[in-house]
Write an enzyme that holds these catalytic residues in place. Structure first.
Site, PDB file in Angstrom:
ATOM      1  N   GLU A  36       0.848  -1.192   0.000  1.00 37.87           N
ATOM      2  CA  GLU A  36       0.000   0.000   0.000  1.00 37.87           C
ATOM      3  C   GLU A  36       0.888   1.249   0.000  1.00 37.87           C
ATOM      4  O   GLU A  36       0.661   2.198  -0.736  1.00 37.87           O
ATOM      5  CB  GLU A  36      -0.918  -0.035   1.230  1.00 37.87           C
ATOM      6  CG  GLU A  36      -1.764   1.210   1.430  1.00 37.87           C
ATOM      7  CD  GLU A  36      -2.872   1.375   0.400  1.00 37.87           C
ATOM      8  OE1 GLU A  36      -2.937   0.568  -0.550  1.00 37.87           O
ATOM      9  OE2 GLU A  36      -3.659   2.329   0.540  1.00 37.87           O
ATOM     10  N   TYR A  37       1.934   1.203   0.789  1.00 34.96           N
ATOM     11  CA  TYR A  37       2.874   2.323   0.844  1.00 34.96           C
ATOM     12  C   TYR A  37       3.490   2.541  -0.545  1.00 34.96           C
ATOM     13  O   TYR A  37       3.517   3.653  -1.062  1.00 34.96           O
ATOM     14  CB  TYR A  37       3.963   2.014   1.878  1.00 34.96           C
ATOM     15  CG  TYR A  37       5.006   3.093   1.994  1.00 34.96           C
ATOM     16  CD1 TYR A  37       4.847   4.132   2.892  1.00 34.96           C
ATOM     17  CD2 TYR A  37       6.141   3.075   1.183  1.00 34.96           C
ATOM     18  CE1 TYR A  37       5.798   5.135   2.992  1.00 34.96           C
ATOM     19  CE2 TYR A  37       7.087   4.071   1.271  1.00 34.96           C
ATOM     20  CZ  TYR A  37       6.920   5.093   2.171  1.00 34.96           C
ATOM     21  OH  TYR A  37       7.855   6.083   2.250  1.00 34.96           O
ATOM     22  N   SER A  83      18.644   3.571  -2.892  1.00 34.40           N
ATOM     23  CA  SER A  83      17.545   2.630  -2.770  1.00 34.40           C
ATOM     24  C   SER A  83      17.498   1.812  -4.062  1.00 34.40           C
ATOM     25  O   SER A  83      18.379   1.958  -4.918  1.00 34.40           O
ATOM     26  CB  SER A  83      16.287   3.450  -2.571  1.00 34.40           C
ATOM     27  OG  SER A  83      15.192   2.612  -2.509  1.00 34.40           O
ATOM     28  N   LEU A  84      16.483   0.993  -4.220  1.00 36.26           N
ATOM     29  CA  LEU A  84      16.377   0.182  -5.436  1.00 36.26           C
ATOM     30  C   LEU A  84      15.003   0.376  -6.057  1.00 36.26           C
ATOM     31  O   LEU A  84      14.020   0.542  -5.338  1.00 36.26           O
ATOM     32  CB  LEU A  84      16.537  -1.298  -5.099  1.00 36.26           C
ATOM     33  CG  LEU A  84      17.906  -1.793  -4.663  1.00 36.26           C
ATOM     34  CD1 LEU A  84      17.793  -3.185  -4.063  1.00 36.26           C
ATOM     35  CD2 LEU A  84      18.871  -1.797  -5.844  1.00 36.26           C
ATOM     36  N   GLU A 115      21.253 -11.818  -5.897  1.00 32.85           N
ATOM     37  CA  GLU A 115      21.255 -11.902  -4.430  1.00 32.85           C
ATOM     38  C   GLU A 115      19.827 -11.960  -3.910  1.00 32.85           C
ATOM     39  O   GLU A 115      18.930 -11.417  -4.524  1.00 32.85           O
ATOM     40  CB  GLU A 115      21.921 -10.632  -3.845  1.00 32.85           C
ATOM     41  CG  GLU A 115      23.273 -10.343  -4.459  1.00 32.85           C
ATOM     42  CD  GLU A 115      23.829  -8.955  -4.097  1.00 32.85           C
ATOM     43  OE1 GLU A 115      23.340  -8.356  -3.117  1.00 32.85           O
ATOM     44  OE2 GLU A 115      24.735  -8.505  -4.803  1.00 32.85           O
ATOM     45  N   LYS A 117      16.856 -10.561  -1.642  1.00 34.33           N
ATOM     46  CA  LYS A 117      16.598  -9.240  -1.060  1.00 34.33           C
ATOM     47  C   LYS A 117      16.258  -9.463   0.405  1.00 34.33           C
ATOM     48  O   LYS A 117      15.169  -9.912   0.757  1.00 34.33           O
ATOM     49  CB  LYS A 117      15.452  -8.527  -1.775  1.00 34.33           C
ATOM     50  CG  LYS A 117      15.316  -7.093  -1.312  1.00 34.33           C
ATOM     51  CD  LYS A 117      14.443  -6.289  -2.237  1.00 34.33           C
ATOM     52  CE  LYS A 117      14.493  -4.799  -1.938  1.00 34.33           C
ATOM     53  NZ  LYS A 117      14.173  -4.433  -0.584  1.00 34.33           N
ATOM     54  N   ASP A 119      15.318  -8.938   4.196  1.00 37.93           N
ATOM     55  CA  ASP A 119      14.304  -8.051   4.764  1.00 37.93           C
ATOM     56  C   ASP A 119      14.748  -7.563   6.139  1.00 37.93           C
ATOM     57  O   ASP A 119      14.392  -8.109   7.162  1.00 37.93           O
ATOM     58  CB  ASP A 119      12.982  -8.820   4.872  1.00 37.93           C
ATOM     59  CG  ASP A 119      11.805  -7.881   4.795  1.00 37.93           C
ATOM     60  OD1 ASP A 119      12.020  -6.671   4.632  1.00 37.93           O
ATOM     61  OD2 ASP A 119      10.671  -8.370   4.910  1.00 37.93           O
ATOM     62  N   ARG A 138      20.703   3.939   7.190  1.00 37.28           N
ATOM     63  CA  ARG A 138      20.587   4.694   5.953  1.00 37.28           C
ATOM     64  C   ARG A 138      19.940   6.058   6.186  1.00 37.28           C
ATOM     65  O   ARG A 138      20.290   7.040   5.547  1.00 37.28           O
ATOM     66  CB  ARG A 138      19.773   3.918   4.930  1.00 37.28           C
ATOM     67  CG  ARG A 138      19.815   4.619   3.598  1.00 37.28           C
ATOM     68  CD  ARG A 138      19.144   3.844   2.537  1.00 37.28           C
ATOM     69  NE  ARG A 138      17.703   3.912   2.685  1.00 37.28           N
ATOM     70  CZ  ARG A 138      16.852   3.233   1.953  1.00 37.28           C
ATOM     71  NH1 ARG A 138      17.301   2.410   1.049  1.00 37.28           N
ATOM     72  NH2 ARG A 138      15.560   3.359   2.119  1.00 37.28           N
ATOM     73  N   GLU A 175      22.994  -5.499   4.992  1.00 35.86           N
ATOM     74  CA  GLU A 175      21.702  -5.546   5.682  1.00 35.86           C
ATOM     75  C   GLU A 175      21.853  -6.186   7.060  1.00 35.86           C
ATOM     76  O   GLU A 175      22.459  -7.256   7.177  1.00 35.86           O
ATOM     77  CB  GLU A 175      20.732  -6.391   4.827  1.00 35.86           C
ATOM     78  CG  GLU A 175      19.282  -6.208   5.157  1.00 35.86           C
ATOM     79  CD  GLU A 175      18.628  -5.029   4.421  1.00 35.86           C
ATOM     80  OE1 GLU A 175      19.351  -4.186   3.839  1.00 35.86           O
ATOM     81  OE2 GLU A 175      17.390  -4.962   4.448  1.00 35.86           O
ATOM     82  N   TYR A 227      26.449  -6.455   1.111  1.00 38.06           N
ATOM     83  CA  TYR A 227      26.022  -6.559  -0.284  1.00 38.06           C
ATOM     84  C   TYR A 227      26.605  -5.498  -1.217  1.00 38.06           C
ATOM     85  O   TYR A 227      26.348  -5.530  -2.398  1.00 38.06           O
ATOM     86  CB  TYR A 227      24.508  -6.619  -0.426  1.00 38.06           C
ATOM     87  CG  TYR A 227      23.727  -5.499   0.231  1.00 38.06           C
ATOM     88  CD1 TYR A 227      23.926  -4.180  -0.124  1.00 38.06           C
ATOM     89  CD2 TYR A 227      22.762  -5.790   1.186  1.00 38.06           C
ATOM     90  CE1 TYR A 227      23.200  -3.163   0.470  1.00 38.06           C
ATOM     91  CE2 TYR A 227      22.024  -4.784   1.782  1.00 38.06           C
ATOM     92  CZ  TYR A 227      22.251  -3.474   1.422  1.00 38.06           C
ATOM     93  OH  TYR A 227      21.525  -2.481   2.009  1.00 38.06           O
ATOM     94  N   LYS A 323      10.830  -8.347  -6.939  1.00 40.20           N
ATOM     95  CA  LYS A 323      10.202  -8.706  -5.669  1.00 40.20           C
ATOM     96  C   LYS A 323       9.196  -9.850  -5.803  1.00 40.20           C
ATOM     97  O   LYS A 323       8.565 -10.034  -6.835  1.00 40.20           O
ATOM     98  CB  LYS A 323       9.497  -7.477  -5.080  1.00 40.20           C
ATOM     99  CG  LYS A 323      10.462  -6.319  -4.835  1.00 40.20           C
ATOM    100  CD  LYS A 323      10.569  -5.853  -3.426  1.00 40.20           C
ATOM    101  CE  LYS A 323       9.351  -5.323  -2.803  1.00 40.20           C
ATOM    102  NZ  LYS A 323       9.526  -4.459  -1.677  1.00 40.20           N
ATOM    103  N   CYS A 417     -26.002 -23.111  17.716  1.00 41.47           N
ATOM    104  CA  CYS A 417     -25.251 -23.644  16.581  1.00 41.47           C
ATOM    105  C   CYS A 417     -25.929 -23.211  15.277  1.00 41.47           C
ATOM    106  O   CYS A 417     -27.130 -23.423  15.108  1.00 41.47           O
ATOM    107  CB  CYS A 417     -25.192 -25.165  16.666  1.00 41.47           C
ATOM    108  SG  CYS A 417     -24.492 -25.903  15.165  1.00 41.47           S
ATOM    109  N   CYS A 420     -27.328 -26.805  13.659  1.00 37.11           N
ATOM    110  CA  CYS A 420     -28.362 -27.655  14.266  1.00 37.11           C
ATOM    111  C   CYS A 420     -29.145 -26.935  15.368  1.00 37.11           C
ATOM    112  O   CYS A 420     -30.004 -27.544  16.009  1.00 37.11           O
ATOM    113  CB  CYS A 420     -27.750 -28.936  14.802  1.00 37.11           C
ATOM    114  SG  CYS A 420     -26.748 -28.662  16.271  1.00 37.11           S
ATOM    115  N   CYS A 435     -20.519 -26.225  19.620  1.00 39.30           N
ATOM    116  CA  CYS A 435     -21.899 -26.689  19.509  1.00 39.30           C
ATOM    117  C   CYS A 435     -22.026 -27.916  20.403  1.00 39.30           C
ATOM    118  O   CYS A 435     -21.145 -28.777  20.412  1.00 39.30           O
ATOM    119  CB  CYS A 435     -22.176 -27.056  18.051  1.00 39.30           C
ATOM    120  SG  CYS A 435     -23.567 -28.169  17.842  1.00 39.30           S
ATOM    121  N   CYS A 441     -25.657 -32.999  15.224  1.00 42.31           N
ATOM    122  CA  CYS A 441     -25.381 -31.840  14.366  1.00 42.31           C
ATOM    123  C   CYS A 441     -24.834 -32.328  13.021  1.00 42.31           C
ATOM    124  O   CYS A 441     -23.817 -33.029  12.963  1.00 42.31           O
ATOM    125  CB  CYS A 441     -24.365 -30.928  15.055  1.00 42.31           C
ATOM    126  SG  CYS A 441     -23.882 -29.520  14.072  1.00 42.31           S
TER     127      CYS A 441
END
Ligand code: IVH
Length: 680
Positions: A36-37, A83-84, A115, A117, A119, A138, A175, A227, A323, A417, A420, A435, A441
């Site tokens: 999302e970012y 950055s990449l 390589e 990546k 995390d 960084r 890293e 790296y 990625k 439930c 049943c 239940c 049941c």
């Protein structure tokens, strides 16, 4: 929704991205997944490209990381930390290759340094005369935080390089990360202390590096892989690259000879066409690696070509992060339904707006139980973060609180439930609501029969879940014993069932009657009696009537059987309807061979606990397990201080790392085969 002008949208994006930056970099507590970012950042960059006037100096697109924390001093990087750029598909990857070839004016084969990546967090280590003098995060790429004291505590980072023939100043970049096993241990400890666990190993690594007290960092078991190199030259600031090899891969090898750790997965690929295979191979083995990765990084290996390609604003043109599909995504909780399982457990299931995550489309996720719903404070209509990692079933990680619509609705747990209508009950010592209908049941009945016929139980070939549901819905069967009373003529009246399949199923049912005591006990579906416990019960008591008559105390003498399981077994055989089903099953002709009693000298591995991990190539895992058990060994699923031996096959991952951490003896597959040969 009213349409925003580009200017308004840019302002909104600034505000949102700044907020997420702060949560991620300063608080170490992200509220939205990375995708999302990235999406918001891409949208901002695109808008700024279309309308350059909107690109202001304070735009978050102009800076890569978060503000340096006040408490640490600041370090200005002698060369910026870049950055990449990212690609997510083979098409995007090919487009990248094409751009490079155009810029270089050549379509010759290009060697790549490939390589994983990692995390974690990027850091820059500065060695002067071969001695570690400074380490920095960084930060925003030009100014980072001085974390020297904390970095010194990382065991694999040399404080002094192994070779004195190095330039006056050598900056090493790489890293810092937390291995999966260390992360799990850390979170277990946090839970025991009542502290909030870390969301993932990266946050744990970040949180550990940001400690003002380096004694805390020292306890965190961080790791490091180099790296790339940063500034290399003399103390006066003159760059001296001639010391360095002219291949990126060889530069990493140079660092390795100086004693710096390098990721063992790094490979030199002879041409660009091998990159896709590398990506796929690492993706396949991702879960087996002892550290988290979120993709691969592919770098043009030839330094001259790198220099010719140069940089764009914040990333080199000669490298690309390829990625993996995101493991976390945002979607909307559309409804919550309640499923009834084999033991009556009522499980809330999230019905989600379908979303592509971890490489598949997900529309359901388990919400586990009432406590989990309370923990998430989730409402129908909420935007939620979904995580699907490896083969693990999708999970709801958290709710994005600021996206809750006014119309959001409470999740109401049923008081009866849903199948049943029997009342539901919650035992005080359990989180689950159940239940109380038992085999009355329909849902429990279906699940019990499915379990009975499943592969590890009576293994009835061709009796799938759908067919069981059909048979119960048509009232053709009510208990597992009824399966054996079905005739081919009856079966062939079912929809989509021909005479041939009906005959086949009846034959499969006849074949399934020949089983083992362990499988039969497992098939009964007694709560918390899994395959291993069933097998232990069979070995211990040797006969069904002995198990049926056993007291709680007698049952607790069996391996793996504690008070709760013992009580479940006694309760099961105290229920009249269960006894009737068992009697009926025996009347239908289910039988098993008598168990041979082994003397102590035939069980030389008694009291030893083994764990199997990785891929075994010469025998199956089940086979290995059964043979170890036959020699008296316990075979457990997880490594702990009580484990005596870990048998590590190929691609062993976090279990191997944990065993090594705990000092547990590790056997190869060949060692195991030799051991079996010696005793069998
Ligand atoms: S190279 C000039 N190699 O990814 C290239 N970065 O998205 C600079 N990362 O800040 C980075 N594994 O924290 C490189 N094998 C790898 C990496 C790697 C992880 C991280 C690093 C960087 C971020 C960029």
């Amino acid at each position: 929704m009213t349409q925003l002008t580009s200017q308004e949208r840019v302002a909104q994006l600034h505000q949102q991205i700044n907020q997420y930056n702060h949560e991620y970099y300063v608080l170490d507590q992200p509220t939205v997944p990375d995708v999302e970012y990235d999406r918001l950042m891409r949208e901002l960059i695109e808008l700024e490209q279309q309308h350059p006037a909107l690109k202001t100096l304070d735009s978050p697109s102009q800076k890569v990381g978060g503000e340096a924390l006040k408490a640490f001093t600041q370090v200005t990087h002698q060369l910026p930390m870049l950055s990449l750029d990212n690609v997510f598909s083979e098409d995007e990857w090919q487009a990248f290759i094409k751009r490079i070839q155009e810029r270089l004016g050549s379509s010759k084969a290009l060697a790549f340094c490939a390589e994983p990546k990692l995390d974690g967090l990027a850091v820059s280590l500065r060695y002067e005369h071969g001695v570690l003098v400074q380490a920095a995060t960084r930060g925003d790429g030009s100014v980072g935080e001085n974390i020297t004291e904390n970095i010194r505590t990382i065991k694999s980072i040399p404080l002094k390089l192994r070779d004195s023939q190095v330039p006056e100043v050598l900056e090493v970049r790489g890293e810092v990360f937390m291995p999966k096993a260390s992360f799990e241990t850390l979170n277990q400890q946090a839970k025991q202390k009542g502290d909030k666990p870390f969301a993932n190993p990266r946050n744990a690594a970040a949180g550990s590096l940001r400690q003002l007290d380096s004694k805390i960092t020292a306890k965190r078991n961080l790791a490091f892989y180099a790296y790339s190199v940063g500034f290399v030259g003399d103390l006066a600031g003159n760059q001296q690259d001639q010391w360095l090899a002219n291949s990126h891969y060889q530069r990493l090898e140079q660092l390795k000879t100086l004693g710096l750790p390098m990721c063992p997965e790094v490979k030199l690929l002879a041409d660009q066409n091998q990159c896709q295979r590398f990506y796929q191979d690492i993706l396949n083995r991702r879960d087996d690696l002892s550290y988290e990765i979120d993709g691969t990084v592919l770098k043009v290996d030839d330094i001259a070509a790198q220099q010719q390609l140069g940089f764009v604003a914040r990333a080199p043109r000669w490298a690309m992060a390829y990625k993996f599909p995101a493991q976390e995504e945002l979607t909307v909780l559309e409804d919550v339904e309640f499923q009834v399982g084999r033991t009556g457990a009522i499980t809330p299931v999230a019905r989600l707006k379908p979303v592509f995550v971890g490489g598949v489309t997900v529309s359901n996720a388990t919400l586990h139980n009432q406590d989990e719903i309370a923990r998430l404070a989730i409402k129908i209509g909420d935007t939620v973060i979904i995580r699907r990692a490896g083969d693990v079933i999708p999970q709801v990680v958290s709710v994005v609180a600021d996206r809750r619509p006014v119309s959001a609705q409470e999740v109401v747990f049923p008081t009866e439930c849903p199948v049943c209508q029997s009342p539901v009950k919650k035992r005080e010592d359990e989180a689950v609501v159940r239940c109380t209908g038992g085999l009355v049941c329909q849902a429990q009945r279906k699940e019990a029969i499915k379990h009975f016929a499943s592969r590890k139980a009576l293994d009835v070939d061709g009796l799938g879940d759908k067919l069981v549901e059909q048979l119960v819905d048509e009232n053709m069967i009510g208990t597992p014993a009824d399966l054996f009373k079905l005739t081919a003529t009856e079966l062939s009246t079912l929809e989509r069932m021909g005479q041939k399949s009906a005959d086949k199923l009846v034959n499969a049912l006849v074949a399934a009657k020949q089983t083992t005591l362990a499988k039969f006990i497992y098939a009964l579906g007694i709560r918390e009696v899994g395959e291993a416990t069933a097998s232990n019960l069979a070995q211990h008591f040797l006969a069904l009537d002995k198990i049926q008559a056993a007291t709680i105390e007698q049952l607790q003498k069996v391996d793996d059987v504690g008070e709760v399981v013992a009580k479940n077994i006694v309760d099961f055989f105290n229920a009249q309807n269960n006894v009737e089903v068992v009697t009926d099953l025996l009347a239908q002709g289910i039988h098993w061979p008598e168990i041979e009693v082994k003397s102590a000298d035939q069980q030389p591995l008694t009291d030893l606990t083994y764990v199997l991990t990785g891929t075994l190539s010469q025998l199956s895992r089940n086979d290995a397990k059964a043979r170890l058990q036959a020699l008296g060994a316990k075979v457990s699923g997880s490594v702990s201080a009580k484990t005596h031996y870990l048998v590590a096959g190929e691609k062993a991952g976090s279990k191997l790392a944990k065993a090594q951490d705990l000092g547990v003896a590790v056997l190869t597959e060949d060692d195991l085969i030799a051991l079996l040969a010696e005793h069998e």
